[in-house]
Structure formats: structure tokens, C-alpha cells
Design a protein around this motif. Structure first.
Motif, short mmCIF file in Angstrom:
data_model
loop_
_atom_site.label_atom_id
_atom_site.label_comp_id
_atom_site.label_asym_id
_atom_site.label_seq_id
_atom_site.Cartn_x
_atom_site.Cartn_y
_atom_site.Cartn_z
N LEU A 16 79.65 2.23 39.39
CA LEU A 16 80.47 1.36 38.54
C LEU A 16 81.06 0.17 39.30
N GLY A 17 80.51 -0.12 40.48
CA GLY A 17 81.02 -1.25 41.25
C GLY A 17 82.40 -1.03 41.84
N TRP A 18 82.77 0.25 41.97
CA TRP A 18 84.12 0.61 42.41
C TRP A 18 84.38 0.19 43.86
N ILE A 19 85.53 -0.42 44.12
CA ILE A 19 85.96 -0.81 45.47
C ILE A 19 87.35 -0.20 45.71
N ASP A 20 87.56 0.38 46.90
CA ASP A 20 88.86 0.97 47.22
C ASP A 20 89.92 -0.13 47.35
N ASP A 21 90.99 -0.02 46.57
CA ASP A 21 92.04 -1.04 46.56
C ASP A 21 92.68 -1.23 47.94
N ALA A 22 92.94 -0.12 48.62
CA ALA A 22 93.72 -0.20 49.86
C ALA A 22 92.91 -0.81 51.00
N THR A 23 91.59 -0.48 51.08
CA THR A 23 90.82 -0.84 52.28
C THR A 23 89.64 -1.76 51.99
N ASP A 53 93.57 20.18 38.62
CA ASP A 53 92.61 19.40 37.84
C ASP A 53 92.92 17.90 37.91
N GLN A 54 93.66 17.47 38.94
CA GLN A 54 94.04 16.05 38.98
C GLN A 54 93.64 15.38 40.29
N ASN A 55 92.54 15.84 40.88
CA ASN A 55 92.15 15.24 42.16
C ASN A 55 91.46 13.89 41.92
N PRO A 56 91.95 12.82 42.57
CA PRO A 56 91.36 11.49 42.32
C PRO A 56 89.90 11.39 42.76
N THR A 57 89.43 12.33 43.60
CA THR A 57 88.03 12.27 44.02
C THR A 57 87.08 12.52 42.84
N TYR A 58 87.61 13.13 41.75
CA TYR A 58 86.74 13.32 40.56
C TYR A 58 86.54 12.04 39.77
N ASP A 59 87.49 11.11 39.92
CA ASP A 59 87.57 10.02 38.94
C ASP A 59 86.28 9.21 38.84
N GLN A 60 85.71 8.87 40.01
CA GLN A 60 84.55 7.98 39.97
C GLN A 60 83.34 8.69 39.37
N ALA A 61 83.12 9.94 39.79
CA ALA A 61 81.97 10.68 39.24
C ALA A 61 82.12 10.83 37.73
N GLU A 62 83.33 11.13 37.27
CA GLU A 62 83.54 11.30 35.83
C GLU A 62 83.34 9.98 35.08
N ALA A 63 83.82 8.89 35.68
CA ALA A 63 83.67 7.59 35.01
C ALA A 63 82.20 7.16 34.96
N VAL A 64 81.47 7.40 36.04
CA VAL A 64 80.05 7.02 36.06
C VAL A 64 79.29 7.80 35.00
N TRP A 244 82.86 14.28 46.04
CA TRP A 244 82.43 13.07 46.73
C TRP A 244 80.90 13.07 46.91
N LEU A 245 80.35 14.22 47.29
CA LEU A 245 78.88 14.31 47.45
C LEU A 245 78.18 14.02 46.12
N LEU A 246 78.75 14.53 45.03
CA LEU A 246 78.15 14.30 43.72
C LEU A 246 78.17 12.81 43.38
N THR A 247 79.28 12.15 43.65
CA THR A 247 79.37 10.71 43.42
C THR A 247 78.28 9.98 44.21
N ARG A 248 78.09 10.40 45.44
CA ARG A 248 77.05 9.76 46.26
C ARG A 248 75.66 10.06 45.71
N GLY A 249 75.43 11.32 45.34
CA GLY A 249 74.10 11.69 44.84
C GLY A 249 73.72 10.89 43.61
N MET A 250 74.68 10.64 42.73
CA MET A 250 74.36 9.95 41.47
C MET A 250 73.94 8.50 41.68
N ARG A 251 74.25 7.93 42.85
CA ARG A 251 73.84 6.55 43.10
C ARG A 251 72.32 6.40 43.07
#
Ligand SMILES: *Cc1c(COP(=O)(O)O)cnc(C)c1O
Length: 383
Positions: A16-23, A53-64, A244-251
Motif C-alpha cells: 500500500l505504499g506505506w512509509i514509516d512516519d518516524a524514520t 489484539d491491538q498490535n500495530p504490526t498487524y495493521d499493514q497486512a490487514e490493510a493490504v 511482519w513476515l506475512l506482510t513481507r510475503g504478500m509483496r
């Protein structure tokens, strides 16, 4: 370019073109924290309290996944089974359910051995026949129709649109196990389904190194809120590293699935009519019973899964699996490495798999190598 106008290939490749805000990192961080700081005035403005059930590491995989399925929202679960069983647990004892005779065996076992004892009334039917669905559905009483298409291990195809019409007219929801279809090939929500489930362990992650599941819904509802609270309360969630691995795999989902489809089609065509093969089961073959529906419902390919029935029965099938070199003898599917499995041995009694059936999960190796290896194993099994 607005993400809404992008092709799913672009959405997946860049998460989804996600970029980390902080870094400004282009790959996401892994959040290991289990708990979050409360504001001084006693609020939780970050929206996060506790990581069950509120870990931010899920957010990107769920959004994709939500974007790829064209849905409203996605929830990740600790496994495909955790995702699937959450749907049934959101029902009420006494509810009537239709499930397919041909389906993922572990879920069938759970439905038979747990869900029925818990009070669900489940009929296992020929889900690929709309007439059978029509005959079995009980308007007002049937609350859920569970579809799997293509379905393990015979790759039975169910017409999602036709089934949804019958189910919705009777007031039932439709959930689709689309693990084998993947969002690349099938988008059940766009064909009328209410919920799509994935064993993300398989194609979505794609590297045989994460157990994960997902549910994506087409719209919010009290039923979906029940599923949300089941996940939050039971805690069948992924660890942050797995998410995180799932997010990477889906790319790489699209090129992996497309390669597997092209190779599976070639393998199916090569072994159909082969002197040592009794039958090839693959939705991409015009001879296959569900081919016409699959051609309408699946976009750009018929999947990476097929089965072959060895001439010479069970012993010959097991001997073929024993003689492969490149194919790996293992259960599971949807990884980059090709797997072969004598399915009846795994599923045990009650399996719809004939004793001579070998299930093939086609990976991304050279298709000529895969064909040559299987050819050689067939010859050795009959030597
Ligand atoms: C593997 C699989 C499941 C279960 O997923 P797990 O992650 O192993 O719990 C469900 N449905 C299908 C079609 C599968 O292949």
C-alpha cells in the motif's frame, strides 16, 4: 497516483505504499510491546491499550488484504483454523449451517467433532450443485453457508454467485475459504460473499515459514463485531514477527501465484492421458467438471493446486511420492517450493480422496524440472 486507482499488483508490491512516519523506512518496524502508555488524563488517545489484539504490526497486512479483496476490514488470526472457527463460534447454538462434503479436512473434523456438540446443526452437502444447496437450505434457520473453492483435495469448484443468491434469499450469510483461490484469482466479496477466509499460512505468506489466518468482511455488522470480540477475548492472534513476515510475503503474492498457475496448467496438460496416470484433477482442464464455472469465476489462472491419480492404486501412488527428488514430500501448500502428498494417508477415514490420489502444490521452480522429476518417479514406481 491515488492508491484507489492502482492495480492490485502495485498495492501488494509496495504494501500500500506505506512509509514509516518516524524514520521514513520503506519496510515496517516490528512492534513487540504488549502494552501502551495511558495519557495523564486517563485517556488512551493512541487507540491502543494492550497487544492481545491491538498490535500495530498487524495493521499493514490487514490493510493490504482488505484492499486486495475489495472489502471493508480484515482481521489476522494465529492460523487459518483460528480464523475459520471464529466464524462458526460467532453463531448461536441451534443455528443451522451448510458446509461442503469436499473441504479442508481439519475444519471438517472440527465441525463434526466440536461444533455439532456445541449445538450447531450442520449438513454436509454437494456445495458445487446449486440444486443441492437449494434443497438443503432452511429459510430463517440456516444462518451460514460455508464454501471452499477450489476445494481440497479434489479442487471442486463452487459457483459463488449462484450460492450467494440462494443463501441470501434464505437469510443466510456466505463465507468463502479462498485459500487456494487467493485474491489474485478470485474475489469472493465482489461476487456477493459476506466474508472471505484465508489460511495465510499458504499463498499469502508463500514461504512455508508462518502459520496465519485472516477474515475479510464486506461490511460492518453485529456478526462481524462478534467475530472481533471473539478474537480479542480468546486471543488467537499472530506474534508480531509472524505478522511482519506475512506482510513481507504478500509483496510477492502476484508473481508467485501467476508462476504457479502457468506451471500447474502445463503439468496438468502434460500428465493428462499419461500412460501411468489414471486421472488429473485440475480446474484448468476442459475435461474437469467445474471448468466452466472456474473459467467464469477465476481471473487469469486456475490456481497452483492439482491432484493426479496414479495407475496401480494406493501402492503405486505412495511409490511415486517416494521416488521424487525435486518435489518435496510434505503436507501444506502455497509455498515457493513444490510439494507432493499422498492425501488419503493424511486425512484418514472419511476422506473424499481416492487411495491413488497425490496432491500437488506447484511452486516456482522450473516447470520442465518439475515435469521431468514426476515423470521419472512415475516410471520408477512401475519399474
Ligand atoms: C491450511 C488450510 C487451512 C487451515 O489453515 P492453518 O493455517 O493450517 O490453520 C484452511 N483451509 C485451507 C483450504 C487450507 O489449505
Amino acid at each position: 497516483m491515488d492508491i484507489k486507482n492502482m492495480k492490485p499488483e502495485s498495492i501488494a508490491a509496495q504494501g500500500l505504499g506505506w512509509i514509516d512516519d518516524a524514520t521514513r523506512a520503506i519496510s515496517p518496524p516490528i512492534h513487540t510491546a504488549t502494552t501502551y502508555l495511558r495519557d495523564e488524563d486517563n485517556q488512551y488517545r493512541s487507540g491502543r491499550i494492550y497487544s492481545r489484539d491491538q498490535n500495530p504490526t498487524y495493521d499493514q497486512a490487514e490493510a493490504v488484504l482488505t484492499a486486495l479483496e475489495g472489502g471493508h476490514q480484515t482481521l489476522l488470526f494465529a492460523s487459518g483454523m483460528a480464523a475459520a472457527t471464529a466464524v462458526f463460534q460467532a453463531l448461536t447454538p441451534g443455528d443451522h449451517v451448510l458446509a461442503p462434503k469436499v473441504m479442508y479436512w481439519s475444519l471438517r473434523n472440527w465441525l463434526k467433532n466440536f461444533a455439532t456438540h456445541w449445538g450447531l446443526q450442520i449438513d454436509f452437502i454437494e456445495m458445487d450443485s446449486p440444486a443441492a444447496v437449494q434443497a438443503a437450505i432452511q429459510p430463517g434457520k440456516t444462518k451460514l453457508v460455508w464454501i471452499e473453492t477450489p476445494a481440497n483435495p479434489l479442487w471442486t469448484i463452487t459457483d459463488i454467485e449462484a450460492t450467494c443468491r440462494i443463501a441470501h434469499a434464505a437469510g443466510a450469510l456466505v463465507a468463502v475459504d479462498s485459500t487456494v483461490g487467493t485474491p489474485v484469482l478470485t474475489q469472493p466479496l465482489k461476487r456477493g460473499a459476506d466474508i472471505v477466509m484465508h489460511a495465510a499460512t499458504k499463498y499469502l505468506n508463500g514461504h512455508s515459514d508462518v502459520i496465519a489466518g485472516s477474515l475479510t468482511v464486506n461490511a460492518d455488522s453485529p456478526f462481524w463485531q462478534r467475530i472481533r470480540s471473539i478474537r480479542a477475548q480468546i486471543g488467537g492472534v499472530l506474534g508480531p514477527f509472524e505478522a511482519w513476515l506475512l506482510t513481507r510475503g504478500m509483496r510477492t503474492l502476484y508473481p508467485r501465484v501467476r508462476t504457479a498457475c502457468v506451471s500447474a496448467q502445463r503439468i496438468a496438460e502434460h500428465f493428462e492421458g499419461h500412460p501411468l496416470v489414471a486421472e488429473v484433477l485440475y480446474p484448468g482442464l476442459p475435461s474437469f467438471a467445474g471448468h466452466e464455472v472456474a473459467a467464469r469465476q477465476m481471473i487469469g489462472g486456475f490456481g497452483g493446486m492439482l491432484s493426479i491419480r496414479a495407475k496401480g492404486g494406493e501402492a503405486a501412488a505412495i511409490a511415486v511420492a517416494a521416488n521424487v527428488q525435486l518435489w518435496k514430500r510434505a503436507t501444506s501448500l502455497g509455498g515457493v517450493e513444490s510439494l507432493i502428498e499422498h492425501r488419503a494417508s493424511v486425512e484418514g477415514s472419511g476422506t473424499p480422496a481416492p487411495a491413488d490420489l497425490l496432491r500437488l502444490s506447484v511452486g516456482i521452480e522450473d516447470v520442465g524440472d518439475l515435469i521431468a522429476d514426476l515423470d521419472a518417479a512415475l516410471k520408477l514406481a512401475h519399474a
